[in-house]
Design an enzyme around this catalytic site. Structure first.
Site, PDB file in Angstrom:
ATOM      1  N   TYR A 141      59.084  59.725 -47.415  1.00  0.00           N
ATOM      2  CA  TYR A 141      58.989  58.295 -48.347  1.00  0.00           C
ATOM      3  C   TYR A 141      58.958  56.993 -48.129  1.00  0.00           C
ATOM      4  CZ  TYR A 141      59.710  56.244 -53.243  1.00  0.00           C
ATOM      5  OH  TYR A 141      59.486  54.911 -54.438  1.00  0.00           O
ATOM      6  N   ASP A 236      62.376  54.299 -40.795  1.00  0.00           N
ATOM      7  CA  ASP A 236      62.600  54.244 -42.323  1.00  0.00           C
ATOM      8  C   ASP A 236      64.282  54.293 -43.011  1.00  0.00           C
ATOM      9  OD1 ASP A 236      62.866  53.481 -45.350  1.00  0.00           O
ATOM     10  OD2 ASP A 236      60.752  54.600 -45.707  1.00  0.00           O
ATOM     11  N   LYS A 264      68.560  48.456 -50.069  1.00  0.00           N
ATOM     12  CA  LYS A 264      69.792  49.556 -50.713  1.00  0.00           C
ATOM     13  C   LYS A 264      70.963  49.230 -50.583  1.00  0.00           C
ATOM     14  CE  LYS A 264      67.309  53.807 -51.093  1.00  0.00           C
ATOM     15  NZ  LYS A 264      66.655  54.906 -53.224  1.00  0.00           N
TER      16      LYS A 264
END
Ligand SMILES: Cc1ncc(COP(=O)(O)O)c(C=O)c1O
Length: 435
Positions: A141, A236, A264
């Site tokens: 993702y 990532d 985040k």
């Protein structure tokens, strides 16, 4: 006990959401909860119902909700203005902190979301390599860009590993620019890289793919292969950055990529993300260094936002303190141990996988280790959904797939969670017996 009935006030909000928001939600969680506030490792909904929070805003709230130091840092900046579009002190200091912490980071470019960070990381690899194709892993993702949406969660992946569009609205040509490999399969990945190295711009990987850990040597092998052909390797680290370790997954697993995306945690609960990496590749964001032809144009109204950067810096200050990651890992290990034991004791086939700061249960035969996306599909997703629903009714908030652990989770939170798991598992067993 299956559901908690929302108060009339919360129901009114849900009804309004149903009218003005597609699917009645922001697109993240279902609209069956409206969160009012959070403190530490807990949140409250608009009915006043309290939850131990393992959703944690989908990861950012590593030091807990409304951490006093993070709140104070954000408030101090809010009083002085909230966005300038120009360089600001907090953003510069946050970039310095990232360069100091993250092994691959020689320079940093801020954006506002993980999606953007991944999109620009892939674009930077293309600008650097002067080639087009990106290799990603099935089930990986990387946000919502056209490229990232290839083979994220194909329902029927079929036998081959051709790119499958996981959203409507993607141009058909995007698939031609992507190669898809199975996570943790170095042989197939090596074959793909060898065959396509001359058209490959970069390889992007979640070092811990969702909750599937890398097999020993997988990341090392990937590093060797990409280095051999001079292909930028992108980690990532939107989830793993500052979560698996202060230096992220690249520190935790000891493999340093060329570029990484961060998000985040670095925004302290505000919209902030970054591309970080080797100066040689980051130079493509600098027209003065690479000239017109190599220049990667990148502008964003809120990039490096001072409130977000101040909150991010304050978060990193907390994380840097001695013992913080030991505590995070101990909480995660304790919870993983308890959940595994309860499931085993109940005779439910399941594996609890991930790493102590983020994990989940997969309802599948415990004898076959889960190594990739297709193994994940062997899990009983319906049972997982039911377990999550039973837990919600028992005061546990989590996303579909992941328990995010916070350093703010307490012994009380662990004890509460244990009881909720115990009760929900008993209900799962009773439901199974009832057929
Ligand atoms: C690994 C990974 N990359 C990228 C993203 C996208 O980040 P954002 O939601 O900030 O766009 C996410 C979001 O959950 C993620 O988990």
């Amino acid at each position: 006990m299956d559901t908690v009935t929302p108060s009339p006030a919360e129901q009114a909000l849900m009804a309004a959401a149903g009218r003005v928001l597609p699917a009645g939600s922001f697109g993240n969680m279902a609209g069956d909860i409206v969160v009012r506030e959070g403190r530490g490792g807990r949140v409250w909904d608009e009915s006043g119902q309290e939850y131990v929070d393992f959703l944690l805003g989908s990861g950012p709230m590593l030091v807990g909700h409304a951490h006093p130091e993070v709140t104070a840092a954000a408030q101090a900046q809010i009083a002085k203005g909230t966005t300038f579009f120009a360089n600001n002190r907090h953003g510069i200091e946050l970039a310095e902190a990232i360069v100091e912490a993250v092994p691959c980071a020689e320079q940093v470019r801020f954006v506002s979301t993980g999606t953007e960070a991944d999109l620009y990381a892939m674009r930077a690899a293309r600008a650097f390599r002067k080639r087009d194709k990106i290799l990603k892993f099935e089930g990986g993702y990387h946000g919502m860009s056209d490229y990232a949406l290839m083979s994220v969660a194909p329902k029927r992946p079929g036998n081959s590993l051709r790119p499958i569009a996981d959203s409507a609205g993607l141009p058909g040509s995007v698939g031609d620019e992507m190669l898809i490999a199975p996570f943790n399969d170095l042989d197939v990945t090596a074959e793909l890289i060898r065959t396509h190295h001359d058209t490959l711009a970069g390889v992007i990987v979640e070092p811990l793919q969702r909750i599937v850990p890398p097999s020993p040597n997988f990341l090392v092998g990937l590093r060797e292969l990409t280095s051999q052909y001079g292909i930028p390797l992108i980690f990532d680290e939107v989830v793993t950055g500052f979560r698996l370790a202060y230096g992220g997954a690249q520190h935790f697993y000891g493999v340093v990529p060329d570029l990484c995306s961060l998000g985040k945690v670095i925004g302290g609960g505000f919209p902030l993300a970054a591309i970080a990496g080797k100066a040689e590749i980051m130079a493509h964001f600098d027209q003065g260094k690479v000239g017109d032809a190599g220049f990667l144009k990148q502008i964003g109204t809120l990039s490096g936002n001072p409130v977000a950067a101040a909150a991010g810096l304050a978060t990193l200050e907390v994380l840097k303190r001695p013992g913080v990651y030991d505590r995070l890992f101990k909480t995660g290990r304790d919870l993983i141990g308890v959940l595994g034991e309860l499931l085993k004791h109940a005779g439910i086939k399941a594996q609890v996988i991930g790493a102590p700061p983020l994990f989940d249960v997969v309802f599948t035969d415990a004898t076959a280790p889960i190594r990739n996306y297709r193994d994940m599909l062997t899990g009983d997703a319906k049972l997982a959904g039911r377990f999550n629903a039973l837990l919600r009714a028992r005061g546990i908030l989590k996303g579909e797939q992941k328990y995010y652990i916070s350093v703010a989770h307490t012994e009380d939170d662990i004890a509460f969670t244990r009881d909720a798991w115990d009760d929900a598992i008993k209900e799962l067993v009773a439901e199974r017996q009832r057929g």
